[in-house]
Design a protein around this motif. Sequence first.
Motif, PDB file in Angstrom:
ATOM      1  N   THR A 180       0.634  -1.228  -0.047  1.00 21.97           N
ATOM      2  CA  THR A 180       0.145  -0.176  -0.254  1.00 21.97           C
ATOM      3  C   THR A 180       1.066   1.282  -0.350  1.00 21.97           C
ATOM      4  OG1 THR A 180      -1.533  -0.961   1.155  1.00 21.97           O
ATOM      5  CG2 THR A 180      -1.698   0.983   1.674  1.00 21.97           C
ATOM      6  N   GLU A 181       2.021   1.162   0.898  1.00 21.69           N
ATOM      7  CA  GLU A 181       2.749   2.554   1.087  1.00 21.69           C
ATOM      8  C   GLU A 181       4.606   2.025   1.280  1.00 21.69           C
ATOM      9  OE1 GLU A 181       1.957   4.582   4.009  1.00 21.69           O
ATOM     10  OE2 GLU A 181      -0.241   5.167   3.198  1.00 21.69           O
ATOM     11  N   GLY A 182       5.225   3.116   0.693  1.00 20.33           N
ATOM     12  CA  GLY A 182       6.435   2.521   0.902  1.00 20.33           C
ATOM     13  C   GLY A 182       7.259   1.381  -0.537  1.00 20.33           C
ATOM     14  N   SER A 183       8.718   0.785  -0.386  1.00 20.63           N
ATOM     15  CA  SER A 183       9.156   0.656  -1.838  1.00 20.63           C
ATOM     16  C   SER A 183       9.795  -0.594  -0.607  1.00 20.63           C
ATOM     17  CB  SER A 183      10.146   1.994  -1.891  1.00 20.63           C
ATOM     18  OG  SER A 183      11.002   2.140  -0.716  1.00 20.63           O
ATOM     19  N   ILE A 184       9.988  -1.782  -2.504  1.00 24.21           N
ATOM     20  CA  ILE A 184      11.182  -2.719  -2.092  1.00 24.21           C
ATOM     21  C   ILE A 184      12.141  -2.678  -3.570  1.00 24.21           C
ATOM     22  CG2 ILE A 184      10.821  -5.219  -1.959  1.00 24.21           C
ATOM     23  CD1 ILE A 184       8.435  -5.126  -1.300  1.00 24.21           C
ATOM     24  N   THR A 185      13.151  -2.749  -2.684  1.00 20.74           N
ATOM     25  CA  THR A 185      14.765  -3.297  -4.587  1.00 20.74           C
ATOM     26  C   THR A 185      15.103  -3.879  -3.878  1.00 20.74           C
ATOM     27  OG1 THR A 185      15.854  -1.195  -3.257  1.00 20.74           O
ATOM     28  CG2 THR A 185      14.203   0.059  -5.124  1.00 20.74           C
TER      29      THR A 185
END
Length: 254
Positions: A60-65
């Motif tokens: 829903t929010e945030g990031s993953i790399t």
Amino acid sequence: MTAFEIRGLTVQFGRGDDSVVPLRGLDLDVPNGQFLCVLGPSGQGKSTLLRCLAGLLQPTEGSITSHGVAVQGPSAARGMVFQQDAIPGWLRVRDNVALGPRSRRVPERDWRPQVEHFIDEVGLRGRERAWPRELSGGMRKRVAIAAVFANDPDILLMDEPFSSLDHLTRAGLHRTVLKLWRETGKTIVFVTHDVDEAITLADRVVVVAGGGVRADVPVTFERPRGEELRMDAEANALRSTLLKYLADPEDGWA
């Protein structure tokens, strides 16, 4: 670049008063080559986290790399072993193990030696033409493990893969996975609710509960780790610490 950089990860299911938020603002880094166990009580977000890492669930929010690239969907660079059997029942053992590279149109001269190698490594030699229905639960897990390694991802994601197996079968599969991890140098993120399993396998244990990271603990015991750890004072202290965070997830840090 690290295997994963997770920043502000929030997952919400539903809206309003009926919404469920298993993860809220979670931050986590996973170095390349690490064997990380994600430990947590049932329903506290650990499998949700793994599905986000696999690209099967959008946060829903945030990031993953992963290795500097945003995770926006599934990728052959990230292999997954599920809790339930996920090997196609209409394929024999060898064809199951070869399915990934064949689907990616890898030339047979390249994939066949790898497939045969991992069939040997997981103890399936002689069962190459068996159907999944002819195998025990432990043997089907060996097929799934051989298949994911044969597809040669950079990262393996394992969602409580051995939870339904008896103690001796599980111990044998622990040894198999650790042997292949050392051989290949891959990053493994392994979800479990079993403290002893986490201590046996991990370089590092992260407790996920209450929406975030409640404990982040290195595991430094020499490998191989066997039943002798049950008699080790330092291992028992670590076990007690992890059990405390599982019993009282708010008594930690995010």
